[in-house]
Design a protein around this motif. Structure first.
Motif, PDB file in Angstrom:
ATOM      1  N   LEU A 194       5.250   7.712  22.850  1.00 19.94           N
ATOM      2  CA  LEU A 194       5.350   8.271  21.506  1.00 19.94           C
ATOM      3  C   LEU A 194       6.346   7.435  20.715  1.00 19.94           C
ATOM      4  O   LEU A 194       7.542   7.716  20.681  1.00 19.94           O
ATOM      5  N   SER A 195       5.853   6.369  20.090  1.00 20.39           N
ATOM      6  CA  SER A 195       6.706   5.473  19.328  1.00 20.39           C
ATOM      7  C   SER A 195       5.875   4.712  18.312  1.00 20.39           C
ATOM      8  O   SER A 195       4.670   4.523  18.491  1.00 20.39           O
ATOM      9  N   ALA A 196       6.554   4.263  17.235  1.00 21.86           N
ATOM     10  CA  ALA A 196       5.868   3.530  16.174  1.00 21.86           C
ATOM     11  C   ALA A 196       6.907   2.901  15.253  1.00 21.86           C
ATOM     12  O   ALA A 196       8.054   3.363  15.190  1.00 21.86           O
ATOM     13  N   PRO A 197       6.530   1.843  14.534  1.00 24.05           N
ATOM     14  CA  PRO A 197       7.439   1.292  13.526  1.00 24.05           C
ATOM     15  C   PRO A 197       7.676   2.321  12.421  1.00 24.05           C
ATOM     16  O   PRO A 197       6.824   3.159  12.133  1.00 24.05           O
ATOM     17  N   ALA A 198       8.845   2.264  11.800  1.00 20.95           N
ATOM     18  CA  ALA A 198       9.184   3.186  10.718  1.00 20.95           C
ATOM     19  C   ALA A 198      10.236   2.541   9.828  1.00 20.95           C
ATOM     20  O   ALA A 198      11.089   1.790  10.313  1.00 20.95           O
TER      21      ALA A 198
ATOM     22  N   LEU B  68      17.373  12.018  25.233  1.00 14.59           N
ATOM     23  CA  LEU B  68      17.230  11.975  23.776  1.00 14.59           C
ATOM     24  C   LEU B  68      16.205  10.904  23.427  1.00 14.59           C
ATOM     25  O   LEU B  68      16.334   9.742  23.846  1.00 14.59           O
ATOM     26  N   HIS B  69      15.180  11.290  22.664  1.00 16.85           N
ATOM     27  CA  HIS B  69      14.080  10.363  22.384  1.00 16.85           C
ATOM     28  C   HIS B  69      14.211   9.754  20.993  1.00 16.85           C
ATOM     29  O   HIS B  69      14.366  10.469  19.999  1.00 16.85           O
ATOM     30  N   ILE B  70      14.122   8.424  20.945  1.00 17.26           N
ATOM     31  CA  ILE B  70      14.125   7.676  19.689  1.00 17.26           C
ATOM     32  C   ILE B  70      12.745   7.035  19.549  1.00 17.26           C
ATOM     33  O   ILE B  70      12.434   6.054  20.233  1.00 17.26           O
ATOM     34  N   PRO B  71      11.886   7.563  18.667  1.00 18.86           N
ATOM     35  CA  PRO B  71      10.478   7.161  18.668  1.00 18.86           C
ATOM     36  C   PRO B  71      10.149   5.950  17.790  1.00 18.86           C
ATOM     37  O   PRO B  71       9.054   5.862  17.231  1.00 18.86           O
ATOM     38  N   PHE B  72      11.088   5.013  17.659  1.00 14.71           N
ATOM     39  CA  PHE B  72      10.879   3.882  16.757  1.00 14.71           C
ATOM     40  C   PHE B  72      10.855   2.570  17.526  1.00 14.71           C
ATOM     41  O   PHE B  72      11.547   2.402  18.536  1.00 14.71           O
ATOM     42  N   CYS B  73      10.055   1.623  17.031  1.00 16.80           N
ATOM     43  CA  CYS B  73      10.014   0.283  17.601  1.00 16.80           C
ATOM     44  C   CYS B  73       9.708  -0.704  16.475  1.00 16.80           C
ATOM     45  O   CYS B  73       9.280  -0.308  15.388  1.00 16.80           O
ATOM     46  N   VAL B  74       9.930  -1.981  16.747  1.00 10.44           N
ATOM     47  CA  VAL B  74       9.631  -3.010  15.751  1.00 10.44           C
ATOM     48  C   VAL B  74       8.131  -3.128  15.566  1.00 10.44           C
ATOM     49  O   VAL B  74       7.611  -3.171  14.453  1.00 10.44           O
ATOM     50  N   GLN B  75       7.415  -3.180  16.678  1.00  7.39           N
ATOM     51  CA  GLN B  75       5.955  -3.147  16.654  1.00  7.39           C
ATOM     52  C   GLN B  75       5.461  -2.577  17.969  1.00  7.39           C
ATOM     53  O   GLN B  75       6.149  -2.658  18.983  1.00  7.39           O
ATOM     54  N   LYS B  76       4.277  -1.999  17.934  1.00  7.88           N
ATOM     55  CA  LYS B  76       3.725  -1.358  19.118  1.00  7.88           C
ATOM     56  C   LYS B  76       3.188  -2.421  20.077  1.00  7.88           C
ATOM     57  O   LYS B  76       2.392  -3.286  19.680  1.00  7.88           O
TER      58      LYS B  76
END
Length: 368
Positions: A23-27, A8-16
């Motif tokens: 495949l991730s980015a702040p949101a 299961l992919h969670i594509p969020f982070c605090v900062q890159k």
């Protein structure tokens, strides 16, 4: 019912991070809530497919899954358990970054059946962490590790990285020893790869616009080679066994989910960009399915399986493909053994120590 791995992919982070091409980015919080609801709906859409399988491992990765609120993780776990049959001893991993964990989150994970935690440290040197663009310090990691133990986690992985800008061999050895002395059950030690499209590519890539001004910051090739060898030497001294090119575990703690990938166990990826292998079809979420030929599957069996220290089984090759490994790869096997890159150990063909050093070359030889 066939075994299935669930990702299961969670594509969020605090900062890159500066090196990251995942495949991730702040949101914002609202976008994360909407994504979780969408992810739960996607999970439940697989109720028919799920009837043919029992889930042997679950891996929630990212991004930074530990960014999610506890209630959001509860909703995801509820959707999984309502849709899939889980093995009684299912391996359930969540990736987490220091600075995003709380005792409340960790206790929720334990309640949901999570039994393995993967902490993204990368380095025990705070200057190196800053160069990577990490949001945490080593002290933040220590607090997260302490909380995880306090919450009852007895299977913790720590991610480490070599080849960081400004890193010395002595500095990397210090990181290895410092982390090993904490006594995690598993350590993943990867070399930095400069990926196109990242800030590091602009700074260090062959065509990076800023390359000239950052010349000499990366460890040279010989230092990186020494780092790789010292990883095995140091971690084995602390009781870790290398079971895959970049992965080390205390006895009984090899990551079953990762082993499944290298053994080509069927897996289902759900979430933005997640990859799946079901039957003879492979696809990424939102993309068309590709039907693999027998040649494709033979190639994957060889170059994925050779990542494991035990290597690839001739007997299993025969069961899967109805022919002998030597019938397809006889000349390659002979050449690689003559060059001391491969060796035979009973039923298994595996990389030699020299072969591990040039593993990318060896594996490329098995492309038909």
């Amino acid at each position: 019912m066939r075994p299935l791995e669930l990702y299961l992919h969670i594509p969020f982070c605090v900062q890159k991070c500066k090196y990251c091409d995942f495949l991730s980015a702040p949101a914002p919080a609202g976008e994360r809530r909407e994504y979780v609801e969408s992810l739960c709906r996607q999970i439940r859409k697989y109720h028919e497919l799920a009837k043919a399988y029992h889930v042997v491992s679950i891996f929630i990765g990212g991004g930074t899954p530990s960014l999610l609120e506890s209630c959001q993780m509860e909703r995801i776990a509820e959707a999984v358990r309502e849709t899939f049959v889980l093995e009684e001893d299912v391996e359930f991993t969540i990736e987490a970054n220091p600075g995003t964990l709380t005792m409340e989150k960790l206790e929720t994970y334990r309640k949901l059946g999570v039994n393995r935690l993967s902490l993204g440290l990368q380095s025990a040197d705070n200057d190196e962490l800053k160069r990577l663009g990490r949001i945490h310090t080593y002290e933040d990691f220590l607090e997260s590790f302490r909380l995880a133990r306090q919450a009852g986690f007895g299977n913790i992985n720590v991610d480490l990285m070599s080849g960081i800008p400004g890193q010395t061999l002595t500095g990397f050895e210090h990181t290895l020893k410092t982390v090993a002395e904490l006594g995690p059950e598993h350590i993943s030690a990867y070399g930095l790869i400069i990926e196109e499209g990242t800030p590091f590519y602009e700074m260090y890539g062959e065509k990076g616009r800023e390359r000239a001004q950052h010349a000499g910051e990366l460890p040279d090739e010989e230092t990186e080679r020494k780092m790789y060898h010292r990883t095995r030497e140091i971690l084995e001294g602390y009781g870790f066994l290398r079971y895959e090119i970049s992965n080390y575990a205390k006895p009984g703690f090899s990551c079953r989910h990762n082993l499944g990938y290298w053994d080509r166990t069927e897996y289902l990826g759900i979430g933005t960009g997640a990859a799946s292998l079901i039957g003879h079809e492979r696809w990424n979420q939102g993309e068309e399915k590709i039907t693999l030929s027998m040649q494709d599957e033979m190639e994957e069996y060889m170059f994925l399986g050779l990542r494991k220290m035990e290597g690839v089984s001739r007997r299993r090759f025969r069961v899967l493909f109805g022919c002998e490994m030597e019938t397809v790869y006889g000349q390659v096997l002979e050449n690689m053994q003559k060059k001391n890159l491969l060796e035979c150990a009973g039923d298994f063909v595996r990389l030699t120590e020299f072969g591990i050093d040039v593993s990318n070359y060896v594996m490329s030889e098995f492309l038909l």
